[in-house]
Design an enzyme around this catalytic site. Sequence first.
Site, PDB file in Angstrom:
ATOM      1  N   GLU A  54       0.820  -1.216   0.000  1.00  0.00           N
ATOM      2  CA  GLU A  54       0.000   0.000   0.000  1.00  0.00           C
ATOM      3  C   GLU A  54       0.854   1.266   0.000  1.00  0.00           C
ATOM      4  O   GLU A  54       0.553   2.215  -0.699  1.00  0.00           O
ATOM      5  CB  GLU A  54      -0.954  -0.003   1.198  1.00  0.00           C
ATOM      6  N   ASP A  71      -6.123   8.665  -0.394  1.00  0.00           N
ATOM      7  CA  ASP A  71      -5.697   7.602   0.516  1.00  0.00           C
ATOM      8  C   ASP A  71      -4.474   8.116   1.281  1.00  0.00           C
ATOM      9  O   ASP A  71      -3.567   8.688   0.677  1.00  0.00           O
ATOM     10  CB  ASP A  71      -5.324   6.334  -0.249  1.00  0.00           C
TER      11      ASP A  71
END
Length: 148
Positions: A54, A71
Amino acid sequence: MKAAGILALMGCLVTVVEPKIYTRCKLAKIFSRASLDNYRGFSLGNWICMAYYESHYNTTAQTQLKDGSIDYGIFQINSYTWCRNTKLQEKNRCHVACSALMTDDLTDAIICAKKIVKETDGMNYWQGWKKNCEGRDLSEWKKGCEVS
């Protein structure tokens, strides 16, 4: 003269976020202390693998998405649903400012990640985990890190 004073004051108010990129083993220890190992059935290896794919363990990582949301942090937690970003009208289900997810102190990010796993379909929330970690032997992710 006033303009120079105002500019100096504004310079003092700007917060600089220094990127913190953790090592795999340092994260393994932090995650272990935070009781992530086997949280909701997901081993420590799942968490370390997910964080790598991620954010590459970068606490200040940000990804702008097509829908305008962002994000944030080591777990790439989305601003629309999980944290508060002043630019958007969000749900803020973690009751935290998005900026708090980008600090060296991972407490807020870990609490929010646990909430996501608990309230959604486990770690399927994270595409990096689904593509690279799900269903694999993840024991290598904590190997040599002095965690049980």
